[in-house]
Scaffold this active site. Sequence first.
Site, PDB file in Angstrom:
ATOM      1  N   HIS A 124       6.762 -16.088  19.017  1.00 56.12           N
ATOM      2  CA  HIS A 124       6.197 -16.349  17.683  1.00 56.12           C
ATOM      3  C   HIS A 124       6.607 -15.185  16.775  1.00 56.12           C
ATOM      4  O   HIS A 124       6.774 -14.061  17.251  1.00 56.12           O
ATOM      5  CB  HIS A 124       4.677 -16.402  17.838  1.00 56.12           C
ATOM      6  N   ASP A 201       1.663 -11.315  24.386  1.00 55.74           N
ATOM      7  CA  ASP A 201       1.071 -12.055  23.276  1.00 55.74           C
ATOM      8  C   ASP A 201       0.289 -13.200  23.911  1.00 55.74           C
ATOM      9  O   ASP A 201       0.863 -14.191  24.359  1.00 55.74           O
ATOM     10  CB  ASP A 201       2.187 -12.571  22.361  1.00 55.74           C
ATOM     11  N   GLN A 204      -1.804 -17.951  22.809  1.00 57.12           N
ATOM     12  CA  GLN A 204      -1.932 -19.298  23.382  1.00 57.12           C
ATOM     13  C   GLN A 204      -2.387 -19.235  24.844  1.00 57.12           C
ATOM     14  O   GLN A 204      -3.013 -20.173  25.332  1.00 57.12           O
ATOM     15  CB  GLN A 204      -0.599 -20.049  23.296  1.00 57.12           C
ATOM     16  N   LYS A 227      -8.314 -19.666  17.893  1.00 59.22           N
ATOM     17  CA  LYS A 227      -7.688 -20.737  18.691  1.00 59.22           C
ATOM     18  C   LYS A 227      -8.540 -21.075  19.909  1.00 59.22           C
ATOM     19  O   LYS A 227      -8.198 -21.968  20.683  1.00 59.22           O
ATOM     20  CB  LYS A 227      -6.294 -20.306  19.139  1.00 59.22           C
ATOM     21  N   CYS A 367       6.512 -21.049  13.285  1.00 64.02           N
ATOM     22  CA  CYS A 367       6.683 -19.588  13.319  1.00 64.02           C
ATOM     23  C   CYS A 367       7.511 -19.171  14.523  1.00 64.02           C
ATOM     24  O   CYS A 367       7.261 -18.133  15.151  1.00 64.02           O
ATOM     25  CB  CYS A 367       5.341 -18.856  13.330  1.00 64.02           C
TER      26      CYS A 367
HETATM   27  N1  PMP Z   1       1.472 -15.726  18.901  1.00 60.74           N
HETATM   28  C1  PMP Z   1       1.416 -17.031  19.187  1.00 60.74           C
HETATM   29  C2  PMP Z   1       2.094 -17.530  20.428  1.00 60.74           C
HETATM   30  C3  PMP Z   1       0.724 -17.890  18.346  1.00 60.74           C
HETATM   31  O1  PMP Z   1       0.672 -19.195  18.632  1.00 60.74           O
HETATM   32  C4  PMP Z   1       0.086 -17.371  17.199  1.00 60.74           C
HETATM   33  C5  PMP Z   1      -0.653 -18.273  16.235  1.00 60.74           C
HETATM   34  N2  PMP Z   1       0.050 -19.422  15.875  1.00 60.74           N
HETATM   35  C6  PMP Z   1       0.171 -16.001  16.952  1.00 60.74           C
HETATM   36  C7  PMP Z   1       0.874 -15.214  17.830  1.00 60.74           C
HETATM   37  C8  PMP Z   1      -0.453 -15.377  15.761  1.00 60.74           C
HETATM   38  O2  PMP Z   1      -1.841 -15.472  15.832  1.00 60.74           O
HETATM   39  P1  PMP Z   1      -2.734 -15.111  14.548  1.00 60.74           P
HETATM   40  O3  PMP Z   1      -2.129 -15.864  13.409  1.00 60.74           O
HETATM   41  O4  PMP Z   1      -4.100 -15.603  14.923  1.00 60.74           O
HETATM   42  O5  PMP Z   1      -2.670 -13.646  14.371  1.00 60.74           O
END
Ligand code: PMP
Length: 409
Positions: A124, A201, A204, A227, A367
């Site tokens: 991401h 990270d 998920q 999430k 993203c």
């Molecule tokens: N890493 C992953 C794999 C994600 O899916 C997301 C959220 N889509 C993020 C990072 C970023 O999370 P946040 O926007 O809550 O900071």
Amino acid sequence: MTLFDVQAVRDQFPALNQQVHGRPLVYLDNAATSQKPRAVLDVQEAYYTQDNANVHRGIHELSRRATEAYEDARIKVARWIKAADSAELVWTRGTTEAINLVAMGWGLDNISEGDEIVLTEMEHHSNLVPWHLLSRRTGAVLRYIDLDDQGRLILDNLDELLTERTKLVACGHVSNALGTINPVERIIEAAHAVGALVLIDGAQGIVHLPVDVQALGADFYCFSGHKMCGPTGIGALWARRSILEAMEPWQGGGEMIRFVHKDHSTWAEVPHKFEAGTPNIAGAVAMGAAVDFLSDLGMEAIAAHERAIMEYALARVGEIAGIRVFGPESLDERSAVLSFLLGDAHPHDISTILDSEGIAVRAGHHCAQLVMKRYGVAATARASFYLYNTTEDVDRFVDGLGIVKGIFG
Ligand code: PMP
């Protein structure tokens, strides 16, 4: 096999009980954010209606209660991920802020020109851009673990990729764009063998898998509350205490100091030295309530339910001619994310048509522009499932795709 009563669970999520464009909502955008159960909403409201005060500073009853609730939530979340000590859990705005904290708080002091940071093609942007920023400031070199055609990391050449120059491996636990569950234990072991630290990270991963940070053995684990049934604007960085203690704070202000002099200051103990300013107290307290909610259901039961839904969804979409599903074929290697293309229909059109049927999915690059580039597509449509989704939701989704096919052929 579902180990809880899904209908009873659904009844606890007020937002699921609504009509969208005249149809009952089918919410399949859970990888972006989950809906919130009544228990979490109630705890947040109770905090604001009864205990609201600033933490750590006041010597009055409300401040004592707010501080206790804030710190109890920290203990709850830390225990949930099996941290050795709740001081290892730093509250952040979410995964993005947690990763930036590591990049700036740890990276600037530990990465120099020519050092290598190993990332993966499936990250991401939250786990890419902070390292781009760090690399611009330090001259660090970024290297990548590639993806195979099924959206899995190619680890055959890990031994060549990881060298004594590698200082950090930053890798997602589960991909939001492909659903791939990464073999992070293997990566962590290989990284540690060359003396590199590992950041996971977990945005998920924490949602779908039971997480035990000590067993996992990573050095940093980053995640978001929103999430996993909690509110937006709250998340956490877990890191081993010794690492946090050696790190400089990355933001300065109230709450994070011990003494302030004219020319310098000294820091509070961890984790407080990383929590400058008034934190998201209500968010932390509500995230604690989300952990209670998930613990009551049980992460193993949630994972089993999601697996059953995913198995059903893959079988149903497999009947549709012209669908291209991204990600691993094996259910053992994938989580509850279904990224796809359907014939010549643009993902945004798929999403718009499904929306008109009351079905929420996401379309775009998620993203993860490197993933799109790897598979030669500009975007995908993505249905992502969670603990409250049912086979009826999948049927409505597949019916919706039938309408898309009717329009686009
Ligand atoms: N890493 C992953 C794999 C994600 O899916 C997301 C959220 N889509 C993020 C990072 C970023 O999370 P946040 O926007 O809550 O900071």
